[in-house]
Design an enzyme around this catalytic site. Structure first.
Site, short mmCIF file in Angstrom:
data_model
loop_
_atom_site.label_atom_id
_atom_site.label_comp_id
_atom_site.label_asym_id
_atom_site.label_seq_id
_atom_site.Cartn_x
_atom_site.Cartn_y
_atom_site.Cartn_z
N LYS A 94 6.34 -9.25 7.28
CA LYS A 94 5.86 -9.76 8.57
C LYS A 94 7.04 -10.08 9.49
CE LYS A 94 3.29 -13.47 10.82
NZ LYS A 94 2.34 -14.60 10.69
N HIS A 146 -13.36 31.25 -2.60
CA HIS A 146 -13.81 30.44 -1.47
C HIS A 146 -14.84 29.38 -1.89
CE1 HIS A 146 -11.50 32.94 1.20
NE2 HIS A 146 -12.12 34.01 0.76
#
Length: 512
Positions: A137, A275
């Protein structure tokens, strides 16, 4: 602003002594805890204990040692805030400029199948994430390191400038929050599973980057392959690549489809995928026999395809496989003779993985714009189905075997889906059509004369009798489908007219 004080507390001690020595050589005061402190002292690093900073002993078996104002005030104080600095001076608290922390090995502990719940809980780190978050932070002023691979570049900047750059601190802070989020996600997933919660109010999942791919479905799309930590099922993410080029995005998708199909089989089986849809599936007494059937199922579409095999690949099978161009061959093992044959094709990707491993419960995640769909993976098999035969004729033993094969395969074909099978192989597959009779016509056309005496599998019920009519005209003798249409009687009547038998399973296998 030079780095003057560093707090080091790591579970993974990789390269930590060299890093700490480098800091100490630059005049940085090193603070440490527990086992890390002992390791640094043994390496000759001058170390201050955390209790010397807090004025408070480590208590509760080490559960509380860094959760103290003297630590977190030193991390969170904004250096150019006069009020903050005044308070630090009044309380005799010194700033901490660098934090090096990695966490208790929770993930590693629950990877042990013998770990108890209590042991897992003891490996949840509290102080470590709290320090990391405080430092991250305040990354404008504090450098925070969670990954040993970052030690060298941090040390290099300290040696050159006495401090790190704002750019590096921001990058490291972002990594910290990714790390703690991932750490918490693994814990929450574990505890959620332990509590039996099936629909938590929020879902946090984490994945680890395995590799950056050359591109996605198309060359203009970027793509990355991530793996799920601790996943225990068969996965492309854990496959060992023995030969060939790097896997592509489409390779991974197609190979995953092939993997899911071949997992359906206990007897020797070979699955060819193109596919995302199977183009040929064969079973046999041996793998070479199964491969020959999968190849003959559609000798055109298998070209450039993916082949998944559920037994060790031997030389005889390898000699067959090398005859055509394939993208990938995956199997649980390859004999030395088979590898000698297949590795002559330098671009052929050979993947070794356990194709049968499967967790007890598995979920499927699908992304949609701005959201995520989660469902149980479709593992409903023939043995779980509520089987009934509504037609005048029961299937023969041979038809039953063919129907079971059709039912295993059709659930992996894009809906609307129709599969024709005969003699332990698929002979026609109709996938992804907007209407069911259209899918049937594709499968029948592909099968040609082979359709006579074959069986048909459908992933969902027939809304009318036109698909049965098409099957009857083609010489199909048996059909397996879920049933449940308001016009089932029309389909049953049509099947009886052609002397066909029809099996209802009472379960649908849509695949979108």
């Amino acid at each position: 602003m030079a780095i003057k004080r560093a707090l080091i507390s790591v579970s993974d001690k990789t390269d930590i002594t060299a890093f700490a020595k480098g800091l100490a050589d630059k005049g940085v005061e090193v603070i440490s805890t527990g086992g890390t402190k002992r390791a640094l002292e043994e390496a000759g690093v001058n170390v201050m204990g955390i209790s010397d900073v807090t004025g408070f002993p480590e208590i509760l078996d080490g559960r509380v040692k860094t959760l103290h104002p003297h630590v977190h005030s030193g991390l969170l104080a904004v250096r150019d805030n006069e009020d903050h600095q005044k308070q630090l001076d009044e309380l005799n608290i010194k700033p901490i400029d660098l934090v090096v922390v990695n966490l208790y090995p929770f993930q590693e502990s629950i990877a042990n199948p013998d770990v108890t719940y209590e042991e897992a809980i003891e490996n949840i780190d509290i102080g470590g994430p709290t320090m990391l978050r405080s430092a991250a932070k305040n990354h404008r002023d504090v450098t925070v390191v969670v990954d040993p691979t970052d030690y060298n570049r941090v040390l290099r900047q300290v040696e050159e400038n006495g401090d790190t750059t704002q750019i590096l601190r921001r990058e490291l802070a972002a990594k910290v929050f990714r790390h703690t989020a991932s750490y918490d996600a693994v814990i929450s997933e574990y505890l959620t599973a332990q509590s039996g919660e099936e629909e938590p109010e929020s879902l946090t999942v984490t994945f680890e980057r395995k590799q950056t791919l050359r591109y996605g479905e198309n060359p203009h799309q970027k793509a990355v392959f991530y793996r799920k930590p601790l996943y225990k099922g068969a996965s492309l993410a854990s496959a060992e690549q023995l030969n060939g080029k790097e896997l592509s995005y489409n390779n991974i998708n197609d190979a995953n489809a092939a993997l899911n199909i071949v997992k359906e089989f206990e007897h020797p089986a070979v699955v060819a995928v193109k596919h995302m849809n199977p183009c040929g599936v064969g079973t046999g007494e041996t793998i070479v026999e199964a491969y020959q059937k999968a190849y003959e199922a559609d000798s055109t579409s298998i070209f450039g395809g993916i082949v998944a095999i559920n037994r060790e690949v031997d030389e005889a099978t390898a000699l067959k496989l090398k005859e055509i161009f394939l993208e990938i061959i995956m199997a649980p093992a390859f004999t030395e003779e088979a590898l000698a044959v297949l590795t002559k094709k330098k671009n052929l990707r050979l993947l070794k993985l356990n194709v049968s491993a499967s967790p007890a419960i598995e979920h499927q995640l699908t992304s949609v714009n701005g959201g995520l769909l989660l469902q149980e993976r479709d593992r409903y098999g023939f043995d779980e189905a509520d089987i009934s035969v509504p037609t005048d004729r029961e299937p023969t033993d041979e038809e039953w075997e063919a129907l079971k094969l059709a039912w295993k395969v059709v659930k992996h074909v894009k809906s609307n889906a129709i599969v024709l099978t005969k003699n332990d192989q698929t002979i026609g597959i109709g996938a992804g059509q907007m209407n069911r009779v259209g899918a049937a016509n594709i499968a029948i056309e592909q099968a040609g004369e082979k359709s006579k005496g074959s069986v048909m599998g459908s992933d969902a019920f027939f809304p009318m009798d036109d698909t049965v009519e098409a099957a009857g005209r083609a010489g199909v003798t048996a059909i397996i489908q879920p049933g449940g249409s308001i016009r089932d009687e029309d389909s049953i009547k049509k099947a009886n007219e052609y002397g066909m038998t029809m099996v209802f399973t009472s379960v649908r296998h849509f695949k979108h």
